[in-house]
Design a protein around this motif. Structure first.
Motif, short mmCIF file in Angstrom:
data_model
loop_
_atom_site.label_atom_id
_atom_site.label_comp_id
_atom_site.label_asym_id
_atom_site.label_seq_id
_atom_site.Cartn_x
_atom_site.Cartn_y
_atom_site.Cartn_z
N THR A 1 34.93 27.38 1.61
CA THR A 1 35.75 27.54 0.42
C THR A 1 34.98 27.08 -0.82
O THR A 1 35.04 27.70 -1.88
CB THR A 1 37.05 26.74 0.57
OG1 THR A 1 37.75 27.24 1.71
CG2 THR A 1 37.94 26.87 -0.64
N ASP B 1 40.00 34.34 1.29
CA ASP B 1 39.85 33.05 1.97
C ASP B 1 40.97 32.88 2.99
O ASP B 1 42.12 32.72 2.64
CB ASP B 1 39.89 31.91 0.95
CG ASP B 1 39.45 30.58 1.55
OD1 ASP B 1 39.27 30.52 2.78
OD2 ASP B 1 39.30 29.60 0.80
N GLU B 2 40.62 32.92 4.25
CA GLU B 2 41.57 32.83 5.36
C GLU B 2 42.82 33.69 5.14
O GLU B 2 43.93 33.19 5.13
CB GLU B 2 41.95 31.37 5.61
CG GLU B 2 40.75 30.55 6.02
CD GLU B 2 41.12 29.17 6.54
OE1 GLU B 2 42.14 29.06 7.20
OE2 GLU B 2 40.35 28.23 6.29
MG LIG Z 1 38.62 26.42 3.35
#
Ligand SMILES: [Mg+2]
Ligand SMILES: Nc1ncnc2c1ncn2[C@@H]1O[C@H](COP(=O)(O)OP(=O)(O)OP(=O)(O)O)[C@@H](O)[C@H]1O
Lengths: 386, 509
Positions: B48, B170-171
């Motif tokens: 991240t 992100d995810e």
């Molecule tokens: Mg992360």
């Protein structure tokens, strides 16, 4: 340099920087308005610290705003915005006055009772605001502002009521003098005292010409106690957890509603103590008709913010604030500059306090510059050898 | 690697420190144009952080970023958007009571001549993009009324609307149901075929294999190279990421169930709108067994857990813990009956983010004498206690006891909650989505922990939207549909197909 960077990253740095900016802005405004800034600041410091009497007065005036500041900062750290400090202060003055006028007991009983009555008044009002929030979800800012006005009119009502009104005046009767906490109140007006104090002129001045009282010491102790309560006790831990994340606290079995009420109760009690100490410590030792709110609560907000919402930080912040207000009067007398300039200064300081990001940026910038220099230094070394 | 315009994104030698801690240690990333590029790494590896640097949220201490072969100084998200980079964060950033169109144009409003908002034009534009990529979102629906998968498409639309050519996800699948994940992968392929480049962070190896062309691997802030996904498999990816062999299969012995510890009878629970979500549900969990509740999100799981924890009132029925009724009491009371719960939404229910890690590990039991006599809280004791948990549960970075919880990566926050709940040595452990957002290594660890708790004699109720997880870990698999148990099986006696059918309401009832 490393020390500077480390320092700038601390919260206190933003407070100090804001104070500096406040002075600079005030200097500019003064200069633009045609007054000599240096002379004005000299008058300011002279007016706040020039004589023992002045210093005593700064301390006296710092007492209530230190306490309301601590009350606000305490609530703020637990996620509540107690803008009702003003109302809790007034509630305390009303109850302290009523008890002090009605009862006439020896000092050892009278003083605690009068103070306790005020503290209880502030606490009850604070708890009421907390209860409304916990039970019905009414935001504390709304109820706080409403209770501020209700207390103001209640105060005027009590002042004018037959039981307490002092004839031909705009105030209620003063409380019995056994409730005074002015230092050496009885003794200092006697002949013996005048003789004894003749040798120590500074003490004589501070004692005789002001209402120097024990309030400030009490307030400092309370500030320290509140700090410890928040940071080191189980209760403080719970209050903070609720303040930061109500849901997680609830999930973990912390009684959230009780915490909200308790927090406002404590905050209100501290603001109430401010009122009680003003009644017991300062002439006229009673409540008077209020045309508008006196600002003890609102100034407490400013103090709390200057202190970065640290309870202990409120101690220097309240002294600064009261020094500026009190010394500011001299600016008007000596330089002829309007004392509003002081309000501009305080406003600027509070405004810039809200920008802690600024100091952090400076720290980061210095750090990067330092690293760049170090890198350049490394690169230069082989050059030297060659 | 050479800087070349063949690559949409190149990040070379990226160094990022948080204080003394090095989050990224000269990391490289080379993403070919028109490909899906996955980033794989353990919790806290720095994925991240790397993407936040690319999107201009953080500044790198060292290193260069090149977009389409040109050096770029990305100092803010505005700058990133200008260069055609869009990012969809794991936690959505939508305004709940705005419509889809309003959310998409927020901050980039279409204005007419007099600076008046031109909603009609905006709506048409949104509709056009939505149709172009087959998103089928309703531009007039309110965010609060649409599903999570749909909300995510709105986030992607938002980035595309701002002209994104490079999309960072992100995810994105952590909160999606299996069909929604399939749809997302389809959309990703469609986007690359239309010229976009996609960077995706995910912990689900299967998804990487299905969606990505290449995969870069980061281990504890260090770049470990990239692999061609076509020539890789799950075990290979997992071991490259962790640096050791990971056992993707859950290993456990046969359960030896004892007496019933948690018993739920004819439970009916309504949600806040008054609609029944749990309907006359019966459920038993015995000591020494793991009961897994399989089901699609929104079939009453949340309300069931809330009711067990006494967060909401039940309408009818009983919840018995070791023979005592606990429904409609308080969370404290339930906890005192030795029930510990791992909540599904860690930020909302599990943690107090601004407080220190060591304060978070004692949230339920700070009142005990162990942590200070009388009214005082003994921080030395907290520190000592938390230190053992950090070591035992491998919460990273080690020595994080006095950091704020918010500074930990998502996966490590989850580990902290699990550590806390297991440390209570509960009789009953409710695990609601316990591996959400965790890397495979950490998932292995959580599963082992659950099984160890079972073997200690705890009764475990596992509620998960991941069918694989339920099938692998549970001794008994119950299927929940519309607030009712519609099937109950012993592990190994049922296959994915049958369960899937029941979960979708295709039971014989
Ligand atoms: Mg992360
Ligand atoms: N703002 C911050 N302050 C201090 N440390 C931070 C900050 N942001 C991230 N970190 C640290 O940097 C490391 C990398 O965090 P990051 O969020 O990038 O991990 P991640 O790979 O995305 O992990 P996850 O899969 O768990 O989301 C972690 O150890 C984290 O604690």
């Amino acid at each position: 340099m490393n020390a500077v960077i480390k320092f700038l990253k601390k919260p206190i740095a933003s407070s100090l920087l804001a104070i500096l900016v406040g002075f600079i802005v005030a200097a500019v405004v003064l200069a633009v308005a045609g007054y000599d800034p240096i002379g004005s600041f000299a008058a300011l410091f002279q007016g706040a610290l020039g004589k023992p009497k002045y210093i005593a007065n700064v301390i006296i005036k710092a007492t209530p705003i230190l306490l309301t500041g601590v009350g606000v900062a305490f609530a703020f750290q637990t996620g509540l915005f107690n803008i009702g400090a003003e109302g809790q202060y007034i509630a305390a003055t009303i109850l302290s006055s009523i008890v002090g006028i009605t009862l006439d007991l020896p000092a050892v009983l009278e003083i605690p009772l009068v103070i306790l009555a005020g503290v209880a008044g502030g606490a009850a009002l604070g708890a009421f605001i907390g209860f409304l929030k916990a039970r019905f979800g009414i935001h504390e800012v709304i109820t706080s502002i409403m209770t501020n006005w209700i207390m103001l009119y209640l105060c005027n009502f009590v002042v004018m009521s037959d039981a307490f009104h002092k004839p031909n005046s705009t105030s209620a009767l003063p409380i019995h003098s056994s409730g005074y906490i002015t230092i050496l109140h009885e003794w200092k007006t006697t002949d013996a005292a005048v003789d004894a104090l003749a040798g120590v002129p500074w003490l004589r001045e501070a004692l005789l010409k002001t209402d120097l009282n024990a309030g400030f010491i009490i307030a400092v102790l309370v500030a320290v106690a509140e700090s410890i309560l928040l940071a080191r006790t189980k209760l403080g831990y719970e209050l903070r957890a609720v303040g930061y994340n109500k849901d997680a606290a609830l999930f973990a079995g912390i009684p959230v509603n009780r915490s909200i009420v308790l927090c406002m109760l404590i905050s209100g009690a501290v603001c109430g103590l401010a009122g009680a100490l003003n009644i017991t410590g300062i002439a006229p030792h009673t409540i008077t008709l209020l045309a508008a709110q006196e600002g003890y609560g609102f100034n407490g907000l400013s103090v709390a913010f200057i202190a970065g919402c640290s309870c202990v930080g409120c101690i220097p912040a309240s002294l600064l604030f009261s020094g500026l207000i009190y010394g500011g009067m001299s600016v008007q007398q000596v330089m002829g500059a309007p004392s509003d300039i002081i309000n501009i200064m305080i406003g600027t300081i509070v405004f810039f306090i809200a920008l802690p990001a600024v100091t952090r940026r400076i720290a980061e910038w210095l750090e990067r510059r330092q690293e760049a220099k170090a890198a350049a230094g490394d690169a230069a070394l082989p050059g030297k050898e060659a | 690697m050479e800087v070349s315009s063949e690559y949409a994104v190149q990040m070379h030698g990226i160094l990022k420190k948080f204080g003394a801690f090095t989050a990224l240690d000269h990391v490289d990333l080379d993403v070919k144009r028109q490909t899906v590029h996955a980033i794989l790494g353990e919790n806290g590896a720095g994925k991240t952080t790397l993407m936040n640097i690319l999107y201009g949220l953080y500044q790198a201490d060292e290193g260069g970023v090149f977009i389409n072969g040109e050096e770029a100084q990305i100092t803010s998200p505005t700058e990133a958007i200008r260069r055609g980079i869009g990012m969809v964060h794991q936690h959505f950033m939508l305004v709940e009571n705005f419509t889809v169109t309003e959310n998409i144009i927020l901050g980039d409003e279409v204005c007419g001549a007099a600076g008046v908002l031109d909603m009609k034009k905006a709506r048409e534009e949104v509709l056009a993009i939505s149709q172009e990529y087959g998103f089928d979102v309703d531009p007039d629906a309110r965010i609060e009324d649409i599903s999570v998968g749909m909300q995510q498409r709105v986030e992607i639309l938002k980035a595309l609307y701002r002209g994104a050519e490079i999309l960072i996800l992100d995810e994105p699948t952590a909160v999606l149901t299996p069909p929604e994940i399939e749809k997302l992968i389809e959309i990703m392929h469609d986007l690359t075929s239309k010229g976009k480049t996609i960077i995706i962070i995910t912990h689900k190896l299967k998804e990487i294999l299905e969606s990505a062309d290449e995969c870069s691997i980061i281990r504890r802030g260090v770049y470990m190279g990239k692999v061609d996904v076509k020539e890789s498999n799950e075990t290979d990816l997992a071991s490259r990421m962790v640096g050791r062999n990971v056992n993707l299969k859950v290993e456990k012995t046969k359960a030896h169930p004892g007496e019933v510890l948690l018993s739920i009878r004819r439970l009916t629970v309504a949600d806040e709108r008054g609609i029944d979500q749990v309907r006359e549900l019966d459920l038993d969990v015995r000591s020494g067994e793991i009961v897994g509740l399989a089901g699609i999100d929104g079939n009453g799981q949340q309300e069931l857990v809330d009711a067990i924890c006494s967060l909401i009132k039940v309408k009818a029925g009983r919840i018995m813990v070791g023979g005592h009724e606990v429904q409609n009491t308080t969370p404290r009371n339930v906890f005192e009956h030795a029930v510990a719960t791992i909540p599904s939404d860690r930020h909302r229910w599990g943690l107090v983010l601004p407080m220190m890690v060591e304060e978070n590990t004692v949230l339920e039991r700070h009142g005990e004498d162990l942590f200070g006599k009388g009214i005082m809280l003994d921080y030395d004791k907290l520190h000592e206690y938390t230190h053992t948990l950090v070591e035992r549960f491998d919460i990273r970075p080690s020595g994080c006891e006095q950091e704020r919880m918010s500074g930990l990566s998502g996966g490590n926050q989850q580990k902290a909650i699990i550590a806390r709940q297991v440390s209570y040595v509960p009789d009953i452990l409710i695990a609601f989505q316990p591996t959400r957002g965790l890397d495979v290594g950490a998932i292995e660890f959580v599963h082992k922990t659950l099984i160890a708790e079972r073997d200690r004699g705890a009764a475990i109720l596992l509620i998960s939207y991941e069918l694989d997880e339920v099938m692998d870990v549970s001794d008994t698999i119950d299927v929940i549909y519309h607030g009712k148990i519609v099937g109950s099986f012993e592990q190994g006696t049922v296959d994915e197909k049958e369960l899937g059918l029941l979960m979708a309401g295709g039971g014989s009832q």
